[in-house]
Design a protein around this motif. Structure first.
Motif, PDB file in Angstrom:
ATOM      1  N   THR A   1      -2.626  -7.802   8.910  1.00  0.00           N
ATOM      2  CA  THR A   1      -2.233  -9.207   8.808  1.00  0.00           C
ATOM      3  C   THR A   1      -3.454 -10.123   8.841  1.00  0.00           C
ATOM      4  O   THR A   1      -3.528 -11.104   8.086  1.00  0.00           O
ATOM      5  CB  THR A   1      -1.270  -9.578   9.948  1.00  0.00           C
ATOM      6  N   ALA A   2      -4.424  -9.815   9.710  1.00  0.00           N
ATOM      7  CA  ALA A   2      -5.643 -10.624   9.792  1.00  0.00           C
ATOM      8  C   ALA A   2      -6.416 -10.575   8.481  1.00  0.00           C
ATOM      9  O   ALA A   2      -6.962 -11.588   8.025  1.00  0.00           O
ATOM     10  CB  ALA A   2      -6.522 -10.131  10.941  1.00  0.00           C
ATOM     11  N   ARG A   3      -6.455  -9.405   7.853  1.00  0.00           N
ATOM     12  CA  ARG A   3      -7.153  -9.287   6.570  1.00  0.00           C
ATOM     13  C   ARG A   3      -6.467 -10.110   5.491  1.00  0.00           C
ATOM     14  O   ARG A   3      -7.112 -10.814   4.707  1.00  0.00           O
ATOM     15  CB  ARG A   3      -7.228  -7.812   6.164  1.00  0.00           C
ATOM     16  N   ALA A   4      -5.138 -10.028   5.425  1.00  0.00           N
ATOM     17  CA  ALA A   4      -4.404 -10.814   4.435  1.00  0.00           C
ATOM     18  C   ALA A   4      -4.577 -12.314   4.683  1.00  0.00           C
ATOM     19  O   ALA A   4      -4.729 -13.100   3.738  1.00  0.00           O
ATOM     20  CB  ALA A   4      -2.928 -10.437   4.477  1.00  0.00           C
TER      21      ALA A   4
ATOM     22  N   ILE B   1       0.133 -12.127  -0.589  1.00  0.00           N
ATOM     23  CA  ILE B   1      -1.115 -11.457  -0.221  1.00  0.00           C
ATOM     24  C   ILE B   1      -0.789 -10.490   0.897  1.00  0.00           C
ATOM     25  O   ILE B   1      -0.469 -10.893   2.024  1.00  0.00           O
ATOM     26  CB  ILE B   1      -2.181 -12.473   0.210  1.00  0.00           C
ATOM     27  N   ASP B   2      -0.845  -9.185   0.589  1.00  0.00           N
ATOM     28  CA  ASP B   2      -0.392  -8.139   1.500  1.00  0.00           C
ATOM     29  C   ASP B   2      -1.552  -7.290   1.991  1.00  0.00           C
ATOM     30  O   ASP B   2      -2.312  -6.740   1.195  1.00  0.00           O
ATOM     31  CB  ASP B   2       0.629  -7.229   0.791  1.00  0.00           C
ATOM     32  N   GLY B   3      -1.669  -7.189   3.308  1.00  0.00           N
ATOM     33  CA  GLY B   3      -2.689  -6.331   3.895  1.00  0.00           C
ATOM     34  C   GLY B   3      -2.119  -4.954   4.226  1.00  0.00           C
ATOM     35  O   GLY B   3      -0.984  -4.840   4.700  1.00  0.00           O
ATOM     36  N   HIS B   4      -2.906  -3.893   3.966  1.00  0.00           N
ATOM     37  CA  HIS B   4      -2.476  -2.512   4.220  1.00  0.00           C
ATOM     38  C   HIS B   4      -3.629  -1.744   4.877  1.00  0.00           C
ATOM     39  O   HIS B   4      -4.799  -2.018   4.622  1.00  0.00           O
ATOM     40  CB  HIS B   4      -2.095  -1.805   2.918  1.00  0.00           C
ATOM     41  N   THR B   5      -3.279  -0.781   5.711  1.00  0.00           N
ATOM     42  CA  THR B   5      -4.280   0.089   6.339  1.00  0.00           C
ATOM     43  C   THR B   5      -3.882   1.551   6.126  1.00  0.00           C
ATOM     44  O   THR B   5      -2.807   1.846   5.607  1.00  0.00           O
ATOM     45  CB  THR B   5      -4.369  -0.184   7.854  1.00  0.00           C
ATOM     46  N   ASP B   6      -4.742   2.452   6.574  1.00  0.00           N
ATOM     47  CA  ASP B   6      -4.359   3.862   6.580  1.00  0.00           C
ATOM     48  C   ASP B   6      -3.586   4.158   7.866  1.00  0.00           C
ATOM     49  O   ASP B   6      -3.285   3.255   8.649  1.00  0.00           O
ATOM     50  CB  ASP B   6      -5.590   4.766   6.426  1.00  0.00           C
ATOM     51  N   ALA B   7      -3.265   5.429   8.087  1.00  0.00           N
ATOM     52  CA  ALA B   7      -2.412   5.795   9.224  1.00  0.00           C
ATOM     53  C   ALA B   7      -3.193   6.077  10.503  1.00  0.00           C
ATOM     54  O   ALA B   7      -2.594   6.388  11.538  1.00  0.00           O
ATOM     55  CB  ALA B   7      -1.572   7.021   8.859  1.00  0.00           C
ATOM     56  N   THR B   8      -4.509   5.978  10.466  1.00  0.00           N
ATOM     57  CA  THR B   8      -5.295   6.214  11.672  1.00  0.00           C
ATOM     58  C   THR B   8      -5.074   5.076  12.658  1.00  0.00           C
ATOM     59  O   THR B   8      -5.338   3.906  12.314  1.00  0.00           O
ATOM     60  CB  THR B   8      -6.792   6.316  11.338  1.00  0.00           C
TER      61      THR B   8
ATOM     62  N   ILE C   1      -2.551  -8.323  -4.078  1.00  0.00           N
ATOM     63  CA  ILE C   1      -2.085  -9.648  -4.475  1.00  0.00           C
ATOM     64  C   ILE C   1      -0.951  -9.411  -5.465  1.00  0.00           C
ATOM     65  O   ILE C   1      -1.164  -8.947  -6.584  1.00  0.00           O
ATOM     66  CB  ILE C   1      -3.211 -10.475  -5.118  1.00  0.00           C
ATOM     67  N   ARG C   2       0.262  -9.706  -5.021  1.00  0.00           N
ATOM     68  CA  ARG C   2       1.450  -9.455  -5.841  1.00  0.00           C
ATOM     69  C   ARG C   2       1.963 -10.781  -6.393  1.00  0.00           C
ATOM     70  O   ARG C   2       2.339 -11.684  -5.632  1.00  0.00           O
ATOM     71  CB  ARG C   2       2.530  -8.751  -5.025  1.00  0.00           C
ATOM     72  N   LEU C   3       1.979 -10.889  -7.712  1.00  0.00           N
ATOM     73  CA  LEU C   3       2.399 -12.113  -8.389  1.00  0.00           C
ATOM     74  C   LEU C   3       3.792 -11.925  -8.976  1.00  0.00           C
ATOM     75  O   LEU C   3       4.084 -10.886  -9.587  1.00  0.00           O
ATOM     76  CB  LEU C   3       1.410 -12.465  -9.502  1.00  0.00           C
TER      77      LEU C   3
ATOM     78  N   HIS D   1       9.036  -6.371 -11.466  1.00  0.00           N
ATOM     79  CA  HIS D   1       8.912  -7.802 -11.740  1.00  0.00           C
ATOM     80  C   HIS D   1       7.677  -8.408 -11.076  1.00  0.00           C
ATOM     81  O   HIS D   1       7.607  -9.634 -10.908  1.00  0.00           O
ATOM     82  CB  HIS D   1      10.170  -8.534 -11.252  1.00  0.00           C
ATOM     83  N   ASN D   2       6.733  -7.587 -10.711  1.00  0.00           N
ATOM     84  CA  ASN D   2       5.506  -8.050 -10.057  1.00  0.00           C
ATOM     85  C   ASN D   2       4.285  -7.591 -10.842  1.00  0.00           C
ATOM     86  O   ASN D   2       4.311  -6.537 -11.485  1.00  0.00           O
ATOM     87  CB  ASN D   2       5.410  -7.503  -8.634  1.00  0.00           C
ATOM     88  N   LEU D   3       3.239  -8.406 -10.753  1.00  0.00           N
ATOM     89  CA  LEU D   3       1.925  -7.984 -11.227  1.00  0.00           C
ATOM     90  C   LEU D   3       1.074  -7.783  -9.983  1.00  0.00           C
ATOM     91  O   LEU D   3       0.940  -8.691  -9.154  1.00  0.00           O
ATOM     92  CB  LEU D   3       1.297  -9.048 -12.130  1.00  0.00           C
ATOM     93  N   VAL D   4       0.507  -6.583  -9.838  1.00  0.00           N
ATOM     94  CA  VAL D   4      -0.194  -6.235  -8.603  1.00  0.00           C
ATOM     95  C   VAL D   4      -1.689  -6.098  -8.878  1.00  0.00           C
ATOM     96  O   VAL D   4      -2.117  -5.305  -9.729  1.00  0.00           O
ATOM     97  CB  VAL D   4       0.342  -4.918  -8.011  1.00  0.00           C
ATOM     98  N   ILE D   5      -2.478  -6.876  -8.145  1.00  0.00           N
ATOM     99  CA  ILE D   5      -3.939  -6.740  -8.158  1.00  0.00           C
ATOM    100  C   ILE D   5      -4.312  -6.023  -6.873  1.00  0.00           C
ATOM    101  O   ILE D   5      -4.156  -6.561  -5.774  1.00  0.00           O
ATOM    102  CB  ILE D   5      -4.628  -8.112  -8.235  1.00  0.00           C
TER     103      ILE D   5
END
Length: 251
Positions: free
Chosen positions: A183-186, A161-168, A231-233, A118-122
């Motif tokens: 979080t700062a990026r989002a 607006i979701d921020g994600h990183t790698d596992a490093t 960006i999840r709508l 039910h989301n559109l993800v950019i």
């Protein structure tokens, strides 16, 4: 000695008479003012009547009926004023508009637009927005942000607006962990969009750190995919404060 006395007396008399120059200038200005006032008070009666007749021919006699007709015409003009741009409400419509607004970036495989339930993800990769390990938005991302804002500013939907990183792991003076960085990026992304008239009341800022990868973290390619802002709508529901009309003054 007598000659010196006479010269000093003559100079003193000249100094005392200097006020006459200022007085003469003032009288001259007043005379000019009165001449202008007199000239402007003279009305050419023939020209006045001619102008009055011209206005009467153009506007006619404003009787009560005619005034009412003019008021009705004004209301009719207001009713056909420039139409406001309709808000987009379905995910299908938004997806089509997103693919048009972001076509240049999609064609170059710089980002993706796709449905997720039910989301559109950019999906916007790190490289389009940030330097490695930084949350400040790059000055080169203006065109992308403008394209996103043109889409998001005209929809009534939840905008996560979701921020994600790698596992490093990361631990710097500014960002103690990947959660802090994501979080700062989002947050910075949200501010950039809000400055471009995207409705703040629809936006939710979230940081997931490395907890929601979309690729393996054992390769550089996988890590690059995981470093992103999504960006999840989704459609508004009854729980959305904007939808229910919640007001802080209510309680």
């Amino acid at each position: 000695m007598r000659k010196k006395y006479l010269n000093n007396k003559k100079n003193d008399d000249t100094k005392h008479d200097r006020y006459l120059i200022t007085y003469a200038d003032l009288i001259t200005l007043l005379l000019g003012l009165f001449v202008i006032l007199y000239a402007s008070s003279q009305v050419d009666e023939a020209k006045y009547k001619e102008m009055s007749a011209a206005f009467s021919n153009v506007f006619g006699d404003f009787s009560a009926d005619k005034r009412e007709e003019i008021v009705k015409l004004g209301k009719k003009v207001n009713s056909i004023d420039m139409p406001s741009t309709p808000k987009t409400k379905s995910l299908e419509e938004v997806q089509k508009k997103a693919e048009i607004a972001l076509d240049m970036f999609i064609q170059q495989k710089m980002l993706t637009v796709q449905r997720d339930g039910h989301n559109l993800v950019i999906n916007v990769p790190e490289s389009l927005l940030f330097l490695s390990g930084k949350a400040d938005i790059s000055s080169e991302s203006g065109e992308l942000l403008d394209s996103l804002a043109s889409l998001l500013s005209n929809i009534d939907m939840n905008i996560n607006i979701d921020g994600h990183t790698d596992a490093t792991p990361i631990r710097t003076f500014r960002y103690e962990s990947n959660w802090h960085l994501s979080t700062a990026r989002a947050l910075n992304m949200g501010y950039a969009l809000a400055e471009r008239n995207v409705p703040e009341q629809y936006m939710v800022i979230r940081g997931f750190g490395s907890q929601r990868p979309i690729a393996g973290n054992n390769t550089e390619e996988g890590k690059s995919k995981n470093r992103r802002v999504e960006i999840r709508l989704s459609e508004l529901d009854k729980e959305t404060p904007v939808k229910t009309g919640y007001s802080e003054n209510k309680y």
